[in-house]
Write an enzyme that holds these catalytic residues in place. Structure first.
Site, PDB file in Angstrom:
ATOM      1  N   LYS A  25       0.855  -1.194   0.000  1.00 25.82           N
ATOM      2  CA  LYS A  25       0.000   0.000   0.000  1.00 25.82           C
ATOM      3  C   LYS A  25       0.889   1.241   0.000  1.00 25.82           C
ATOM      4  CE  LYS A  25      -2.878   2.999   2.617  1.00 25.82           C
ATOM      5  NZ  LYS A  25      -3.212   3.440   3.980  1.00 25.82           N
ATOM      6  N   ALA A  53      -9.274   5.725   5.026  1.00 28.42           N
ATOM      7  CA  ALA A  53      -9.087   6.890   5.905  1.00 28.42           C
ATOM      8  C   ALA A  53     -10.383   7.677   6.096  1.00 28.42           C
ATOM      9  CB  ALA A  53      -8.008   7.831   5.384  1.00 28.42           C
ATOM     10  N   GLY A  54     -10.623   8.052   7.352  1.00 22.18           N
ATOM     11  CA  GLY A  54     -11.728   8.935   7.686  1.00 22.18           C
ATOM     12  C   GLY A  54     -12.962   8.273   8.246  1.00 22.18           C
ATOM     13  N   THR A 102      -7.892   3.830  13.024  1.00 21.45           N
ATOM     14  CA  THR A 102      -8.237   4.635  14.194  1.00 21.45           C
ATOM     15  C   THR A 102      -9.657   4.382  14.688  1.00 21.45           C
ATOM     16  OG1 THR A 102      -6.762   6.352  13.328  1.00 21.45           O
ATOM     17  CG2 THR A 102      -8.242   6.991  15.100  1.00 21.45           C
TER      18      THR A 102
END
Length: 329
Positions: A172, A259-260, A282
């Protein structure tokens, strides 16, 4: 004495030394690391033959690797670079309290692919536990990434070391533009993609949600496109569903939101848009209960995928009764 720079630190060692002898002095297992000497990777098979010279600069990074779990032929699986996966949830391995929690969360998520950052080995404490002691590369496909890289050169160098350590070509790529937004630097990303593909890598690319740039990455040979939903670690969810959908419609390779994502509904929305998968870290690691959140994400991915396959009802401006109006008393 040999004056060396090892992982950025000046150190002295008695000479003469081969690479293997140096690793023995440091207490490191050659099978778990990769080594770069003066910015050139030293193949593991030559460790006993390569002599260390005074002034050499050495980088020693953690071992990474991968494995591919077999899946039934009738599963709703997806394929990346010729490799078939059943779980459409990809998870990261950072930000957890400890390796035990990392392993438990990954297990609860049902993920088959886990991203791993390539970092210098702490040679001051060579017996320190490593990720591979808790998360087996024989059970999961390790996806080396370039987290923390801000130039194409650093990203390419990092992944070449990763390949030497684990032997996997599936990687990645992310090249960040600044430390505030963590948005991708697409100019550097395009350059790194070209270099890695030329070097034989299968590259999954973290990118902006620009449909034109996403198409350019695919045209260069990227095996998967990974547009952000929102800034890394923000938990804001999908901010531009229209662009994500445009990227999906134009792509002939898998598209995964990266992401996000902040909670299960964000993951379900990504799948309902038609994404092939979602990568997150996260959202799970910083939840109050990471294990429970990992389970929630697993179910959200499955539900969103089923809803996409089923095809949602059309949106209407007015009410439409679900019961027949004929025969009302």
């Amino acid at each position: 004495m040999l004056n060396l720079t090892v992982n950025g630190d000046a150190r002295q060692f008695p000479g003469p030394l081969t690479v293997r002898a140096l690793l023995e002095l440091l207490g490191l297992d050659p099978a778990k690391i990769a080594l770069e000497r003066n910015r050139e990777i030293v193949p593991r098979s030559t460790y006993a033959l390569v002599d260390i010279a005074d002034g050499d600069q050495l980088e020693i990074v953690h071992f990474i690797g991968g494995g591919n779990k077999p899946v039934p032929a009738d599963d709703d699986s997806f394929v990346v670079a010729g490799r078939r996966f059943h779980s459409r949830l990809l998870v990261g391995t950072g930000k957890y309290r400890d390796f035990e929690e990392t392993a438990a969360a990954i297990e609860a998520s049902g993920a088959e692919i886990v991203t791993v950052a390539v970092r210098r080995v702490n040679i001051a404490t060579p017996g320190q536990p490593m990720l591979v002691d808790y998360v087996s590369p024989r059970k999961y496909t390790f996806l080396p990434n370039t987290a923390g890289c801000y130039t194409a050169d650093d990203a390419v160098r990092t992944l070449r070391l990763a390949r030497e350590a684990g032997g996997w070509n599936l990687v990645k790529l992310e090249v960040l533009g600044d430390k505030v937004t963590l948005y991708p630097d697409m100019v550097e990303t395009l350059e790194a993609t070209k270099a890695l593909i030329k070097d034989g890598f299968d590259v999954m690319v973290y990118c902006s949600d620009d449909p034109l740039l996403a198409k350019r990455l695919e045209d260069l040979g990227a095996c998967a496109i990974m547009p952000l939903a929102a800034p890394i670690g923000s938990g804001l969810g999908i901010q531009n569903p229209i662009n994500i959908r445009l990227i999906i419609e134009a792509a002939k390779v898998p598209v995964l939101v990266d992401a996000g994502v902040g909670t299960a509904s964000d993951a379900a929305i990504a799948m309902e848009l038609g994404c092939d998968g979602v990568l997150m870290n996260t959202a799970i690691a910083e939840a109050k209960d990471p294990i429970l959140m990992a389970q929630a994400m697993k179910h959200a991915i499955a539900a969103g995928r089923l809803a996409y396959r089923a095809g949602r009802m059309p949106k209407k401006r007015y009410g439409d009764p679900s019961s027949p109006v004929g025969g009302i008393i």
